[in-house]
Design an enzyme around this catalytic site. Structure first.
Site, PDB file in Angstrom:
ATOM      1  CG  MET A   1      32.516  75.014  46.808  1.00 24.23           C
ATOM      2  SD  MET A   1      33.735  74.072  45.909  1.00 24.23           S
ATOM      3  CE  MET A   1      34.820  73.648  47.232  1.00 24.23           C
ATOM      4  NE  ARG A   2      26.109  74.507  50.979  1.00 21.56           N
ATOM      5  CZ  ARG A   2      26.544  74.621  52.220  1.00 21.56           C
ATOM      6  NH1 ARG A   2      26.804  73.562  52.926  1.00 21.56           N
ATOM      7  NH2 ARG A   2      26.725  75.804  52.756  1.00 21.56           N
TER       8      ARG A   2
ATOM      9  CG  ASN B   1      30.010  70.826  39.714  1.00 19.87           C
ATOM     10  OD1 ASN B   1      29.751  71.944  40.138  1.00 19.87           O
ATOM     11  ND2 ASN B   1      31.057  70.143  40.119  1.00 19.87           N
TER      12      ASN B   1
ATOM     13  CG  HIS C   1      36.113  69.718  39.400  1.00 13.88           C
ATOM     14  ND1 HIS C   1      35.938  69.886  40.763  1.00 13.88           N
ATOM     15  CD2 HIS C   1      37.342  69.162  39.239  1.00 13.88           C
ATOM     16  CE1 HIS C   1      37.016  69.439  41.386  1.00 13.88           C
ATOM     17  NE2 HIS C   1      37.868  68.991  40.484  1.00 13.88           N
TER      18      HIS C   1
END
Length: 130
Positions: free
Chosen positions: A35-36, A52, A54
């Site tokens: 979340m960065r 990542n 998602h």
């Protein structure tokens, strides 16, 4: 724990992170729930080596609250995506995806649970292939 700084969605100074990761011999980064947003120092240190996970079928519903976005939009199918991280939010090349049906009575919590189950199957397989 490495410092993230005062911002919720980005690391204020990524250089200590790069140093710590390189010092531990990391050659790739696997993000899930991080979340960065990452920027030049980390991206340059691990070019095309940051993945990542998602909770949507990108390019649909990037960013925060993807499952809620999917429900609000009324899609019949959503899912999850493993992608390479780049400068843009949830926009890097797609490595793998898994579809999840949206049911008529779904709540955000119910759909999130099914998307998470799909993520838990998809991510390890995608990482092995990558």
């Amino acid at each position: 724990m490495l410092p993230v700084g005062r911002y919720r969605t980005r690391i204020e100074d990524e250089r200590p992170w790069v140093e710590a990761l390189r010092g531990r011999g990391a050659d790739a980064l696997l993000l899930a729930g991080f979340m960065r947003r990452l920027h030049a120092p980390l991206l340059a240190a691990f070019p095309n080596r940051i993945l990542n996970l998602h909770p949507s079928l990108l390019p649909s519903f990037p960013g925060l609250d993807a499952v809620a976005q999917a429900l609000a939009f009324g899609v019949r199918v959503t899912g999850c995506t493993v992608h390479v991280v780049n400068d843009d939010v949830d926009a890097g090349p797609i490595v793998a995806q898994a579809a999840v049906e949206v049911l008529d009575d779904d709540t955000v919590q119910m759909l999130t649970a099914r998307v998470h189950a799909a993520e838990h199957r998809l991510y390890p397989a995608a990482v092995r292939r990558f």
